[in-house]
Design an enzyme around this catalytic site. Structure first.
Site, mmCIF file in Angstrom:
data_model
loop_
_atom_site.group_PDB
_atom_site.id
_atom_site.type_symbol
_atom_site.label_atom_id
_atom_site.label_comp_id
_atom_site.label_asym_id
_atom_site.label_seq_id
_atom_site.Cartn_x
_atom_site.Cartn_y
_atom_site.Cartn_z
ATOM 1 N N ASP A 143 69.240 42.121 27.529
ATOM 2 C CA ASP A 143 68.639 42.836 26.402
ATOM 3 C C ASP A 143 69.759 43.675 25.791
ATOM 4 O OD1 ASP A 143 67.370 44.560 24.673
ATOM 5 O OD2 ASP A 143 66.036 45.450 26.179
ATOM 6 N N TRP A 200 64.189 51.133 29.606
ATOM 7 C CA TRP A 200 63.982 49.817 28.988
ATOM 8 C C TRP A 200 64.023 48.709 30.012
ATOM 9 C CZ3 TRP A 200 61.233 49.673 24.991
ATOM 10 C CH2 TRP A 200 61.280 50.724 24.074
ATOM 11 N N LYS A 228 68.494 48.559 15.165
ATOM 12 C CA LYS A 228 69.575 49.520 15.424
ATOM 13 C C LYS A 228 70.846 49.061 14.702
ATOM 14 C CE LYS A 228 66.944 49.868 19.498
ATOM 15 N NZ LYS A 228 66.138 51.031 19.288
HETATM 16 C C1 LIG Z 1 67.176 48.626 24.882
HETATM 17 C C2 LIG Z 1 65.860 48.372 24.233
HETATM 18 N N1 LIG Z 1 65.128 47.334 24.636
HETATM 19 C C3 LIG Z 1 63.930 47.057 24.100
HETATM 20 C C4 LIG Z 1 63.403 47.837 23.095
HETATM 21 C C5 LIG Z 1 62.067 47.498 22.517
HETATM 22 O O1 LIG Z 1 62.271 46.930 21.283
HETATM 23 P P1 LIG Z 1 61.102 46.625 20.269
HETATM 24 O O2 LIG Z 1 60.493 47.927 19.900
HETATM 25 O O3 LIG Z 1 61.837 45.942 19.167
HETATM 26 O O4 LIG Z 1 60.144 45.724 20.961
HETATM 27 C C6 LIG Z 1 64.135 48.925 22.611
HETATM 28 C C7 LIG Z 1 63.586 49.779 21.525
HETATM 29 O O5 LIG Z 1 64.102 50.776 21.158
HETATM 30 C C8 LIG Z 1 65.383 49.196 23.205
HETATM 31 O O6 LIG Z 1 66.114 50.245 22.787
#
Ligand SMILES: Cc1ncc(COP(=O)(O)O)c(C=O)c1O
Length: 354
Positions: free
Chosen positions: A167, A99, A191
């Protein structure tokens, strides 16, 4: 049917909240309208969003120095919104896994990214201690991913920096947090916060009014803050449901109580994994995530494990396709009983195949 959902997200939802939504859905508080039908400009919805924001502020201890925004587009849109709103030309990023890399790649479209620490040489099995991160003066903000949902590593201690951006998609509200040490916190809801479709941003107000002129209005923190997240139509149902999740958490005893439960659940699983010669966790013990626990069995037996687990009502245990193996996500709404059921199944499977 009774099942346990170990999905990484969208994920298990608190049962009492689901029941309340089902009860309230046809007629919201005697208005004769469903919450799905309320205008976002109606007094009823204004109360819903105000209550949700107030509860989130109480839970996390968010002061008036911060704006709380309810947006759309997921954490992925925030990967771009952060550099655009902070209008930096340089920023420091910690490369803690999949991520973080997505955040870095998106930020590189807007600014110079300085990767100040990377887990690459350790196969992303550990995280930096705060003192391992050195950010040169004048490098702009420092971006962290508090919990790597795929890799299964979670930051325990945050480095000090005058402009920390994080994040927190997969561990927000899982433990108490010192919001005051961050400039921007963002999280996709699916989540621990509520339904997919909602993205929460908590931004220190002195960071507003710096956005690049090219910033789309819908993700411009200044414009959204000035309009109470109602610059355009917000994800109304998701905000309503998140508000109920916040109320559920407050009733349960808040973040200190949920942190104890999360520690207990994760310890139960990791202890079982460590006690066995059949299963193992690839992650350095000090950095193991309490939210997402990847684990392995003898590789040839993993497909059978997943198939039998699923038949036993233990769902979504397949590890992310990029890493393989298994992954159990243990978000706030997963009861200890679910983890006990998983551990019992693991013991049984080992007994038959080990
Ligand atoms: C730590 C993290 N950051 C970003 C994201 C991306 O999120 P989204 O799908 O809501 O854009 C996720 C998705 O699982 C994630 O676990």
């Amino acid at each position: 049917v009774s099942v346990w959902n170990f999905s990484a997200g969208p994920a298990v939802f608190p049962k009492p909240v689901l029941e309340r939504i089902a009860f309230e859905l046809p007629d919201w508080h005697g208005t004769g309208q469903s919450v799905l039908e309320l205008s976002h400009r109606s007094p009823a919805f204004e109360a819903i969003i105000a209550d949700a924001e107030a509860a989130l502020r109480r839970l996390l201890g968010v002061s008036d120095d911060y704006a709380v925004l309810f947006l759309q587009g997921g954490a992925t849109l925030q990967f771009a919104a952060v550099p655009l709103n902070l209008a930096a030309t340089k920023a420091a990023y910690v490369d803690s896994g999949a991520w973080a890399q997505k955040a870095i790649k998106e930020a590189q479209r807007y600014l110079d990214v300085d990767v100040v620490w990377s887990g690459r040489n350790d196969d992303y099995r550990r995280l930096p201690r705060p003192e391992e991160i050195e950010v040169l003066a004048g490098r702009g903000y420092l971006h962290l991913t508090s919990n790597e949902t795929i890799g299964g590593v979670q930051l325990r201690d945050f480095p000090k920096h005058d402009l920390l951006v994080a994040d927190m998609s997969s561990d927000i509200l899982s433990r108490p947090l010192d919001v005051g040490s961050f400039g921007v916190i963002y999280a996709g809801a699916q989540k621990n916060l509520g339904p997919a479709g909602l993205t929460v941003v908590i931004v220190r107000k002195d960071l507003l009014r710096h956005a690049a002129v090219t910033t789309p209005s819908a993700i411009d923190y200044t414009q959204q803050a000035a309009n109470g997240s109602l610059l355009n139509t917000p994800p109304t149902f998701a905000i309503y449901a998140a508000g109920l999740v916040f109320a559920w958490l407050e009733e349960l005893g808040g973040l200190e109580e949920i942190a104890l439960r999360n520690e207990e659940k994760a310890a139960f699983l990791y202890t079982a994994i460590d006690a066995s010669d059949f299963y193992h966790s690839p992650i350095a013990p000090a950095d193991r995530s309490l939210m997402n626990a990847p684990f392995r069995a003898p590789e040839a037996l993993e497909p059978l494990f997943l198939q039998e687990a699923s038949q036993a009502g233990l769902l979504e245990l397949k590890g992310h396709r990029s890493v393989g193996g298994m992954r159990a996500s243990l978000y706030n709404a997963m009861p200890l009983a679910g983890v006990q059921a998983l551990v019992a199944f693991m013991g049984d499977f080992e007994g038959r195949n080990g």
